[in-house]
Scaffold this motif. Structure first.
Motif, mmCIF file in Angstrom:
data_model
loop_
_atom_site.group_PDB
_atom_site.id
_atom_site.type_symbol
_atom_site.label_atom_id
_atom_site.label_comp_id
_atom_site.label_asym_id
_atom_site.label_seq_id
_atom_site.Cartn_x
_atom_site.Cartn_y
_atom_site.Cartn_z
ATOM 1 N N LEU A 34 0.839 21.960 81.340
ATOM 2 C CA LEU A 34 1.963 22.759 80.867
ATOM 3 C C LEU A 34 3.114 21.852 80.445
ATOM 4 N N VAL A 35 3.413 20.851 81.268
ATOM 5 C CA VAL A 35 4.476 19.892 80.968
ATOM 6 C C VAL A 35 3.951 18.497 81.282
ATOM 7 N N ILE A 36 4.187 17.542 80.392
ATOM 8 C CA ILE A 36 3.848 16.139 80.610
ATOM 9 C C ILE A 36 5.138 15.333 80.506
ATOM 10 N N GLY A 37 5.428 14.570 81.536
ATOM 11 C CA GLY A 37 6.575 13.679 81.512
ATOM 12 C C GLY A 37 6.119 12.245 81.731
ATOM 13 N N ILE A 38 6.535 11.338 80.877
ATOM 14 C CA ILE A 38 6.226 9.913 81.027
ATOM 15 C C ILE A 38 7.564 9.200 81.048
ATOM 16 N N GLY A 39 7.963 8.791 82.236
ATOM 17 C CA GLY A 39 9.333 8.340 82.411
ATOM 18 C C GLY A 39 9.503 6.852 82.618
ATOM 19 N N ASN A 40 10.370 6.269 81.797
ATOM 20 C CA ASN A 40 10.987 4.999 82.117
ATOM 21 C C ASN A 40 12.255 5.334 82.902
ATOM 22 N N GLY A 41 13.002 6.335 82.394
ATOM 23 C CA GLY A 41 14.079 6.954 83.142
ATOM 24 C C GLY A 41 13.573 8.188 83.877
ATOM 25 N N ARG A 42 14.485 8.928 84.509
ATOM 26 C CA ARG A 42 14.083 10.000 85.414
ATOM 27 C C ARG A 42 14.265 11.410 84.885
ATOM 28 N N GLN A 99 17.078 17.713 83.933
ATOM 29 C CA GLN A 99 15.920 18.037 84.771
ATOM 30 C C GLN A 99 15.244 16.745 85.228
ATOM 31 N N GLN A 100 15.095 16.586 86.547
ATOM 32 C CA GLN A 100 14.486 15.383 87.119
ATOM 33 C C GLN A 100 12.970 15.490 87.010
ATOM 34 N N ILE A 101 12.451 15.129 85.858
ATOM 35 C CA ILE A 101 11.012 15.252 85.620
ATOM 36 C C ILE A 101 10.240 14.112 86.268
ATOM 37 N N CYS A 102 10.792 12.911 86.251
ATOM 38 C CA CYS A 102 10.135 11.738 86.843
ATOM 39 C C CYS A 102 11.085 11.108 87.864
ATOM 40 N N PRO A 103 11.212 11.708 89.043
ATOM 41 C CA PRO A 103 12.275 11.331 89.982
ATOM 42 C C PRO A 103 12.136 9.954 90.610
ATOM 43 N N ASP A 104 10.974 9.305 90.482
ATOM 44 C CA ASP A 104 10.787 7.990 91.095
ATOM 45 C C ASP A 104 10.796 6.855 90.072
ATOM 46 N N ALA A 105 11.068 7.154 88.820
ATOM 47 C CA ALA A 105 11.011 6.130 87.778
ATOM 48 C C ALA A 105 12.145 5.117 87.921
ATOM 49 N N LEU A 106 11.855 3.881 87.545
ATOM 50 C CA LEU A 106 12.844 2.809 87.495
ATOM 51 C C LEU A 106 12.724 2.113 86.137
ATOM 52 N N ILE A 107 13.822 1.547 85.674
ATOM 53 C CA ILE A 107 13.815 0.933 84.342
ATOM 54 C C ILE A 107 13.600 -0.570 84.390
ATOM 55 N N ASN A 108 13.259 -1.100 85.568
ATOM 56 C CA ASN A 108 13.020 -2.554 85.657
ATOM 57 C C ASN A 108 11.853 -2.887 86.585
ATOM 58 N N ASP A 109 10.868 -1.969 86.691
ATOM 59 C CA ASP A 109 9.736 -2.215 87.584
ATOM 60 C C ASP A 109 8.425 -2.473 86.850
ATOM 61 N N GLY A 110 8.452 -2.490 85.506
ATOM 62 C CA GLY A 110 7.243 -2.743 84.750
ATOM 63 C C GLY A 110 6.245 -1.601 84.790
#
Length: 298
Positions: free
Chosen positions: A193-201, A207-218
């Motif tokens: 239904l929803v696909i989120g691919i997050g570098n950010g969150r 809406q916090q779709i990817c709440p564990d994403a970080l922008i410096n973890d590769g």
């Protein structure tokens, strides 16, 4: 050779009349900061202005606008390599999802000060099909249709919450996308239904779709909302950000998506349609001036 402290502000045309920003630019110039301003009219302008900033020897290129403007500037910087200027950000869009996630001030004056004088940090970008970039998030499925179809008047009146309201109004169009997703030690196939691919969150106006994403973890965080119990799952996840059995999550350096039909992904506000997508993270792709309290840094 870079001109120490020099910066070029690439301003989305919609924000050209912002008086607070105009005053902030004037104040910095009075301090002796070499700050040039360029205003975009159409797609491609930002990339040309980034090239001009390099010719001028600027230390920083500042993106003044929404997530789409930041995306275009960041993508142009990523293609310059190690000697590229640093990215500064002034949030002037409807949602400002990336800037908000990074705790960048919404005040144009404070954001400009940070963009010129803030600490420089290496951050990741994501690349799609070897030619498109996103700095914040790629979203697919129902959420993408909401953000691309939300009327401009609703955005202007309500800001980021307009996406949420428009989503509730369009629940009758709820439809899942059938696809297959593969990555390192990861494989999933079904209806999403929803696909989120997050570098950010966050996306869609907070809406916090990817709440564990970080922008410096590769890594990119993949989050899928599957189509079982469509309406209850959608409402719980959108309103309360609750975990439930219909959410699939993984952290991956790259992933491939294949579908039997055209799908549309929203890359920081820019739609990309196709049947196959390869999305990979580019570690330490660019430098960005960020506040000490940036929550997206590990």
């Amino acid at each position: 050779m870079k001109d120490t402290g020099a910066a070029l502000l690439i301003l989305n045309g919609k924000g050209a009349g912002n008086e607070e920003l105009r005053e902030a630019v004037g104040a910095l110039r009075e301090e002796g900061v070499k700050l040039s301003v360029r205003v975009t009219w159409e797609y491609g302008d930002a990339a040309r202005y980034v090239a001009e900033a390099v010719e001028l020897g600027c230390e920083t290129v500042i993106a003044g606008g929404g997530d789409g403007t930041i995306n275009e500037v960041a993508g142009a910087l990523a293609q310059l390599g190690a000697d590229a200027p640093a990215l500064g950000i002034i949030p002037l869009g409807t949602a400002n999802d990336f800037a908000t996630g990074c705790n960048i001030p919404l005040s144009p004056e404070q954001a400009l000060q940070l963009a010129v004088k803030g600490r420089v940090v290496d951050i990741d970008l994501a690349k799609v099909n070897d030619q498109h970039f996103f700095i914040n998030m790629a979203t697919g499925g129902f959420g993408t249709r909401i953000t691309t179809e939300t009327p401009e008047k609703l955005k202007a009146a309500l800001g980021g919450v307009s996406y949420f309201i428009h989503g509730l109004l369009r629940l009758d169009t709820l439809k899942a996308d059938s696809c297959e997703i593969k990555g390192p030690d990861f494989s999933w196939q079904g209806d999403a239904l929803v696909i989120g691919i997050g570098n950010g969150r966050q996306a869609g106006g907070g809406q916090q779709i990817c709440p564990d994403a970080l922008i410096n973890d590769g890594l990119l965080q993949l989050r899928l909302l599957t189509s079982e119990e469509l309406l209850p799952s959608f409402l719980r996840s959108l309103i309360n950000n609750e975990e439930n059995k219909n959410i699939v999550s993984a952290s991956l350096p790259w992933l491939e998506i294949n579908a039997p039909h055209d799908m549309t992904f929203n890359l920081d506000g820019e739609p990309l349609t196709g049947k196959r997508f390869r999305i990979e993270v580019l570690p330490n792709a660019i430098q960005c001036r960020l506040p000490p309290n940036c929550e997206l840094l590990g």
